[in-house]
Design a protein around this motif. Structure first.
Motif, PDB file in Angstrom:
ATOM      1  N   LEU A 131       7.439  25.354  71.730  1.00  0.00           N
ATOM      2  CA  LEU A 131       6.109  25.477  72.329  1.00  0.00           C
ATOM      3  C   LEU A 131       6.115  24.785  73.683  1.00  0.00           C
ATOM      4  O   LEU A 131       6.577  23.644  73.807  1.00  0.00           O
ATOM      5  N   VAL A 132       5.605  25.463  74.711  1.00  0.00           N
ATOM      6  CA  VAL A 132       5.500  24.884  76.058  1.00  0.00           C
ATOM      7  C   VAL A 132       4.049  24.990  76.500  1.00  0.00           C
ATOM      8  O   VAL A 132       3.503  26.092  76.589  1.00  0.00           O
ATOM      9  N   LEU A 133       3.420  23.846  76.756  1.00  0.00           N
ATOM     10  CA  LEU A 133       1.998  23.815  77.111  1.00  0.00           C
ATOM     11  C   LEU A 133       1.747  22.855  78.273  1.00  0.00           C
ATOM     12  O   LEU A 133       2.421  21.825  78.391  1.00  0.00           O
ATOM     13  N   VAL A 134       0.750  23.176  79.093  1.00  0.00           N
ATOM     14  CA  VAL A 134       0.224  22.207  80.050  1.00  0.00           C
ATOM     15  C   VAL A 134      -0.691  21.267  79.271  1.00  0.00           C
ATOM     16  O   VAL A 134      -1.659  21.711  78.637  1.00  0.00           O
ATOM     17  N   GLY A 135      -0.382  19.984  79.291  1.00  0.00           N
ATOM     18  CA  GLY A 135      -1.097  19.020  78.454  1.00  0.00           C
ATOM     19  C   GLY A 135      -2.408  18.536  79.042  1.00  0.00           C
ATOM     20  O   GLY A 135      -2.635  17.328  79.150  1.00  0.00           O
ATOM     21  N   VAL A 189      -3.322  25.843  78.374  1.00  0.00           N
ATOM     22  CA  VAL A 189      -2.574  26.751  79.244  1.00  0.00           C
ATOM     23  C   VAL A 189      -1.084  26.730  78.894  1.00  0.00           C
ATOM     24  O   VAL A 189      -0.484  25.665  78.732  1.00  0.00           O
ATOM     25  N   VAL A 190      -0.504  27.917  78.794  1.00  0.00           N
ATOM     26  CA  VAL A 190       0.949  28.055  78.709  1.00  0.00           C
ATOM     27  C   VAL A 190       1.447  28.370  80.119  1.00  0.00           C
ATOM     28  O   VAL A 190       1.042  29.385  80.699  1.00  0.00           O
ATOM     29  N   PRO A 191       2.287  27.529  80.708  1.00  0.00           N
ATOM     30  CA  PRO A 191       2.764  27.800  82.067  1.00  0.00           C
ATOM     31  C   PRO A 191       3.813  28.909  82.062  1.00  0.00           C
ATOM     32  O   PRO A 191       4.400  29.216  81.017  1.00  0.00           O
TER      33      PRO A 191
END
Length: 210
Positions: A131-135, A189-191
């Motif tokens: 999982l890759v997310l803007v925190g 948001v997913v970058p």
């Protein structure tokens, strides 16, 4: 040798004329060259001002993240464009638990444009495991906290892991999807990102993008 001799003595005007012309031409050329150098010297900073600064380039630069040492269940943080980005390696059990949360979420199918097209799925990811997310919370820009090993159940019953924003109580699952009845209006948001290889993620670009 004759020129040196003429320069050393007071010769007649006639004898000195060719040398004077030569020196005059030399001075004219030298002055032009120096002037040209000055123009070029002034132009370099001016032209350079058209280019973005190193700081500006860094602000929009892609970031490589090494994921080779992330164990299942772990989460790391990197900085991209001055924003925190989370990379979590989800366990098979956690992935399975995401399937049954739709009735508790505002946007379970990721209909809002908070992710690239490749991440418009239940797991909101390119590869299910990662999982890759803007925190950054989509309410007022605070940074949510990661709760795991059953700690998240104090906020959402039956959900052992997720993200909780202590500022105003917004809650997100381990796909970054926002729960109902909280202030945040949108999923996290997913970058844009891509896998360079099995051990490296490039954040900021996606495969096939122009």
């Amino acid at each position: 040798m004759s020129n040196v001799s003429l320069d050393a003595h007071d010769s007649s005007e006639a004898d000195n004329q060719p040398d004077s012309n030569t020196r005059r031409r030399f001075l004219t050329v030298a002055t032009s060259v120096v002037g040209g150098v000055g123009v070029v010297g002034a132009a370099v900073p001016f032209i350079a001002s058209w280019n973005p600064s190193i700081k500006a380039k860094a602000a929009g630069a892609d970031v490589e993240a090494d994921i080779s040492k992330i164990e299942p269940g772990q989460l790391i943080r990197v900085i991209w464009r001055s924003k925190p980005v989370w990379i979590a390696r989800r366990t098979p059990e956690l992935l399975a638990s995401l399937e049954g949360l739709a009735d508790k979420l505002k946007d379970p199918n990721s209909d809002e444009e908070q992710q690239p097209e490749f991440a418009k799925n239940t797991y909101r990811s390119l590869k299910e495991e990662f999982l890759v997310l803007v925190g950054i919370c989509t309410h007022l820009g605070c940074s949510p906290q990661h709760f795991k090993d059953g700690a998240f159940e104090q906020y959402v019953e039956g959900v052992p892991e997720g993200f909780f924003c202590p500022c105003h109580g917004s809650k997100f699952d381990m796909a970054g999807r926002v729960f109902q009845n909280v202030p945040a209006p949108l999923n996290l948001v997913v970058p844009p990102y891509m896998f360079i290889d099995d051990n490296t993620i490039l954040i900021g670009s996606e495969e096939g993008a122009a």
